[in-house]
Design an enzyme around this catalytic site. Structure first.
Site, short mmCIF file in Angstrom:
data_model
loop_
_atom_site.label_atom_id
_atom_site.label_comp_id
_atom_site.label_asym_id
_atom_site.label_seq_id
_atom_site.Cartn_x
_atom_site.Cartn_y
_atom_site.Cartn_z
N SER A 56 1.26 -1.83 0.01
CA SER A 56 -0.05 0.24 0.15
C SER A 56 0.84 1.03 0.20
O SER A 56 1.63 1.62 0.33
CB SER A 56 -0.85 0.01 1.29
OG SER A 56 -0.31 0.55 2.52
N ASP A 57 0.37 2.60 -0.90
CA ASP A 57 1.68 3.29 -1.01
C ASP A 57 0.35 4.63 -1.64
O ASP A 57 -1.27 3.73 -1.24
CB ASP A 57 2.88 3.23 -1.73
CG ASP A 57 2.38 3.05 -2.76
OD1 ASP A 57 0.77 3.96 -3.73
OD2 ASP A 57 2.54 2.85 -4.19
N TYR B 34 -1.00 -7.98 -6.38
CA TYR B 34 -0.33 -7.95 -7.86
C TYR B 34 -0.50 -9.17 -8.54
O TYR B 34 -0.75 -9.44 -8.37
CB TYR B 34 1.26 -8.36 -6.43
CG TYR B 34 1.30 -7.21 -5.76
CD1 TYR B 34 1.51 -5.82 -6.33
CD2 TYR B 34 2.33 -7.74 -4.75
CE1 TYR B 34 1.86 -4.64 -5.55
CE2 TYR B 34 2.91 -6.60 -4.15
CZ TYR B 34 2.84 -4.99 -4.15
OH TYR B 34 3.28 -3.95 -3.75
N LYS C 69 13.43 2.02 2.87
CA LYS C 69 12.55 2.83 2.49
C LYS C 69 11.32 3.19 2.73
O LYS C 69 10.18 2.08 3.03
CB LYS C 69 12.42 2.02 0.58
CG LYS C 69 11.91 3.76 0.05
CD LYS C 69 12.16 3.33 -1.64
CE LYS C 69 10.87 2.24 -2.19
NZ LYS C 69 11.41 2.15 -4.01
N LYS D 89 7.57 4.80 2.34
CA LYS D 89 5.83 5.41 1.34
C LYS D 89 5.80 6.36 2.30
O LYS D 89 5.04 6.77 3.39
CB LYS D 89 5.21 3.82 1.30
CG LYS D 89 5.47 3.17 0.21
CD LYS D 89 5.84 3.07 -0.60
CE LYS D 89 6.13 1.86 -1.53
NZ LYS D 89 6.44 2.18 -3.03
N ASP E 260 9.75 7.32 -0.34
CA ASP E 260 9.13 7.13 -2.12
C ASP E 260 7.19 7.90 -2.16
O ASP E 260 6.43 7.55 -1.58
CB ASP E 260 8.64 5.99 -2.59
CG ASP E 260 8.03 5.39 -3.76
OD1 ASP E 260 7.38 6.12 -4.93
OD2 ASP E 260 8.78 4.40 -3.81
N GLU F 56 11.17 9.05 -4.54
CA GLU F 56 11.35 8.84 -5.48
C GLU F 56 9.42 8.79 -5.52
O GLU F 56 9.13 9.49 -5.32
CB GLU F 56 11.50 7.16 -4.83
CG GLU F 56 11.21 5.93 -6.29
CD GLU F 56 10.74 5.39 -5.30
OE1 GLU F 56 12.13 4.88 -4.22
OE2 GLU F 56 10.80 3.35 -6.14
N GLU G 96 11.10 4.08 -12.69
CA GLU G 96 9.52 2.15 -12.33
C GLU G 96 8.41 2.12 -13.28
O GLU G 96 7.83 1.49 -13.72
CB GLU G 96 9.23 2.02 -10.90
CG GLU G 96 8.13 2.88 -10.22
CD GLU G 96 7.51 1.98 -8.64
OE1 GLU G 96 8.15 2.26 -7.90
OE2 GLU G 96 6.90 1.71 -9.10
N ASP H 299 13.01 -1.04 -14.37
CA ASP H 299 12.33 -1.44 -14.16
C ASP H 299 11.93 -2.94 -15.05
O ASP H 299 12.12 -2.39 -16.11
CB ASP H 299 10.32 -1.10 -13.82
CG ASP H 299 9.74 -2.45 -13.46
OD1 ASP H 299 9.17 -2.05 -12.31
OD2 ASP H 299 9.09 -2.86 -13.92
N HIS I 166 13.65 -0.23 -9.12
CA HIS I 166 12.77 -0.82 -8.63
C HIS I 166 12.69 -2.50 -8.64
O HIS I 166 12.33 -3.01 -10.39
CB HIS I 166 11.49 -0.08 -9.98
CG HIS I 166 9.66 -0.44 -9.15
ND1 HIS I 166 9.43 -1.86 -10.09
CD2 HIS I 166 9.89 -0.52 -7.67
CE1 HIS I 166 8.09 -2.26 -9.39
NE2 HIS I 166 8.19 -0.92 -8.02
N GLY J 78 10.13 -6.04 -6.47
CA GLY J 78 8.66 -6.10 -5.28
C GLY J 78 7.69 -6.43 -6.58
O GLY J 78 8.30 -7.31 -7.02
N GLU K 112 16.11 -2.91 -5.36
CA GLU K 112 14.83 -3.00 -4.05
C GLU K 112 14.67 -4.61 -3.99
O GLU K 112 14.97 -5.23 -5.12
CB GLU K 112 13.51 -2.15 -4.66
CG GLU K 112 12.98 -2.34 -3.62
CD GLU K 112 11.81 -0.97 -4.03
OE1 GLU K 112 11.81 -0.91 -5.38
OE2 GLU K 112 10.90 -0.23 -3.36
#
Lengths: 443, 443
Positions: free
Chosen positions: A27-28, A36, A222, A224, A252, A278, A305, A328, A355, A357, A386
């Site tokens: 979550s950001d 995902y 990092k 968010k 970020d 970021e 990214e 990315d 980037h 994840g 990352e």
């Protein structure tokens, strides 16, 4: 082993979605509830060697079906093509796909169609590396510089990087390759972790995970940011208290801000010494990033990214708009375009910190950073990949991260192969998980 | 008339393709064989007033199915929504679609997904104008300036244009509206024609069509260039001889060149006094366009038909990279984003000369230029709408061009409605034309 006449016989596609939104993982400020997902493909051949090429686009849920449709639209370019020729020159396929004049209208070289091209091109590189019996990073690092240059499309970037300059960079990069490869196999490539910093986590969870990250050997974490300034001040103070002064904290914003907001917000957090900010604004805003960078130094600007292609990266470098370039593996047109981007970064002397994840992005992008270290940058200083500890269990050759470093993968290929059982479970909407989940929702 | 509780009940989609590649209509240096196509949609309601909202993305053939899939992915945002609310505030839908965090990953705000958003948003404006009993240009020109500003998303452009500045521009634009509207209804809006200049045409056909264009009252024509310099010299000489000195000749490279090539090629054609060079390089290359513009003056730089969104237009203006801004009605996120782009152009004092042609693009974009004239720019000087005489017969209210001018359409709506019989004939692959064509190919 392979019949010289072997052909691509099928491009099988799968809409695979993981229900990550249930846990607020990922979550950001812009992406409150990502599921995902992978628009996944398998290239099959009649070579009789049992090898397949695997690739995927990464998405965060809705629209994964559109992405699958875009991959399927590329099928006529692949089926019937010679496996030998394809693997000897993935660049020819890349040029054919990017240059399909009718499909090009849907971009050009951006968004859904370009990500689909990236997935297909990456699948060819996966197959090529498997056939060579090499992990992709090693295949690339030992490849002939002239051949590598032939894999790059210089259209629209030749004003910043010529083929001759690219060749000189790659030739110079050969010096010390053996020593660096030994060091890579010994220590791995440094990573940093985003796991503590998701926006949906409590301060207690942030503290616990930040301390754990340091204990695990990471020297950068990092967070968010961008939803609420007071919250960000508190969370950054909390994180700084947890990790101490010796650990870098990147922040970020996931494109949350306008240019002015990005400057004001970042400067309001400056007391906690963020290492980079970021995606402070739209990934399309080259000039905006340049303005922000000037106004927030010494905090660094990082982005990439969501940067759509080499042409925008070129301009970010020309404009002096970033300190850290974040490739990315699954956004641009695949390995070939990422070679162009790594070469541009080397030409401009800007460090690349990928980037990753999502699902499978760590698995892919480690190969590109390791190639960068061995054959271009020659160093891992100020360079980190990352790392997020989600969903690796679904891959045949998941990343291995120890003491804050990605171990060099030794399995042949691009580490893109997902377990068939994972695909069967999480296919949307007909996999076992979703059938049960949707039945539960309707009952 | 309409029940206040009326809802959107369906979003019907159609893959419509016209076999234009058979005649080399539309051929240029990047697009040798386009089959002009529409990813078409119809919004249906339970209002009982017989009105529908029509919209489409324009593509050139392959991939039109991907574009249809993207439009279909937006269906959950529309079905069940209040028709009154939607038509009173299309901006709220625009924000919901652009802001869908999962779909946003597929752009953001670019390519297939963004074009799909544009098609849907435009269909809502079509419905809104039909319900108001007005052609869209008139609805927009007479709308309250505050309301128009509320329809614009200032995210990522506020550093170049604030809501307050937009409001001031629109308020100032009201002066003289009635006189301009009378003039518009009397004379129409100037157009220019690309019909003589397709790359696949012979010199004889070029001469004949160029002379015809002048006889038809056009004061500007356009030639496709960029495939072969010797050919272009001959074709431009031929065209100049046909039209004389008093008619402007624009040239269009359709992104064929790198920056250096664009400069050299354009300067090699300077003797024939091209008025503008269009799409000299990648639409993503803001800095490249700025470099080209400086090097080829007094030839003007024009671009926009492939510019993905307002953020890139903003930078083209900030960087002084263009002389002529070419909006496209079906590339960006619909009327709302085109309002932002028209406001940006007004702020920077750059004339807007829309891209049109394809299928239905003339029908749509005339409304935006007429709004621009009535409510923003206040003039048609140095402003022309592209005109190509293809495929208008498939529309319910086709454009009418007389003496080189687009007549103001009077039919309520956005002129987007295609004849049901055309859709039935050219649906791919199951329309009557394609069934017969595909049967012929396989026999």
């Amino acid at each position: 082993m392979t019949a010289p006449s072997a052909r691509i016989t099928a491009v099988d596609t799968f809409d695979v979605r993981f229900p990550t939104s249930r846990e607020l993982d990922g979550s950001d400020a812009m992406n409150p509830d990502p599921d995902y997902s992978a628009a996944y493909l398998v290239l099959r051949t009649d070579a009789g060697d049992g090898l397949e090429g695997h690739g995927f686009s990464f998405t965060i849920g809705r629209g994964n079906d559109v992405q699958v449709a875009a991959i399927a639209a590329l099928r006529p370019h692949l089926v019937g093509r010679s496996v030998d020729e394809l693997c000897a020159d993935p660049g020819s396929l890349s040029r054919d796909l990017v240059g399909d004049s009718q499909l090009r209208w849907l971009g050009p070289e951006k968004g859904v169609m370009h990500m689909a091209i990236g997935a297909v091109v990456n699948a060819v590189w996966d197959l090529a590396a498997k056939r060579a019996g090499q992990p992709l990073w090693r295949l690339l690092a030992h490849a002939d510089p002239e051949w590598l240059v032939s894999q790059v499309d210089f259209r629209y970037i030749a004003d910043a990087l010529t083929p001759e300059e690219a060749l000189a960079l790659l030739r110079a990069g050969r010096a010390g390759l053996a020593e660096r490869e030994a060091a890579l196999l010994e220590r791995g490539y440094p990573g940093y972790t985003t796991s503590p910093g998701w926006l949906g986590y409590s301060d207690e969870k942030l503290t616990r995970l930040a301390k754990q990250a340091v204990a695990d050997g990471f020297t950068q974490i990092k967070l968010k940011v961008g939803a609420d300034l007071d919250d960000d001040v508190r969370r950054l103070r909390t994180a700084r208290a947890a990790v101490g002064d010796g650990v870098r904290i990147a922040i970020d914003a996931n494109q949350r801000w306008n240019v002015d907001e990005a400057i004001a917000w970042t400067n309001a957090l400056a007391a906690f010494e963020p290492y980079w900010v970021e995606e402070p604004t739209s990934p399309d805003d080259v000039l905006g990033h340049a303005t922000i960078r000037e106004a927030i130094a010494p905090v660094k600007v990082a982005t990439g990214e969501h940067v759509q292609n080499r042409i925008v990266f070129k301009q970010l470098l020309q404009a002096g708009a970033l300190d850290v370039l974040q490739i990315d593996a699954a956004r641009v047109g695949g390995v070939n375009e990422n070679l162009a981007i790594l070469l541009l970064a080397a030409k401009f002397g800007v460090p690349v910190c990928p980037h990753a994840g999502g699902v499978g992005l760590c698995e892919l992008v480690q190969h590109l950073s390791m190639f960068d270290f061995l054959a271009l940058s020659g160093t891992t200083e100020n360079r980190v990949i990352e790392y997020v500890d989600h969903l690796h269990e679904h891959f045949d050759a998941p990343v291995v991260v120890r003491e804050g470093h990605y171990r060099a993968p030794l399995t042949p290929g691009f580490s893109a192969t997902m377990h068939p059982s994972s695909i069967a479970e999480y296919r949307y909407p007909d996999g076992a998980f979703w059938v049960a989940d949707l039945a539960g929702q309707s009952s």
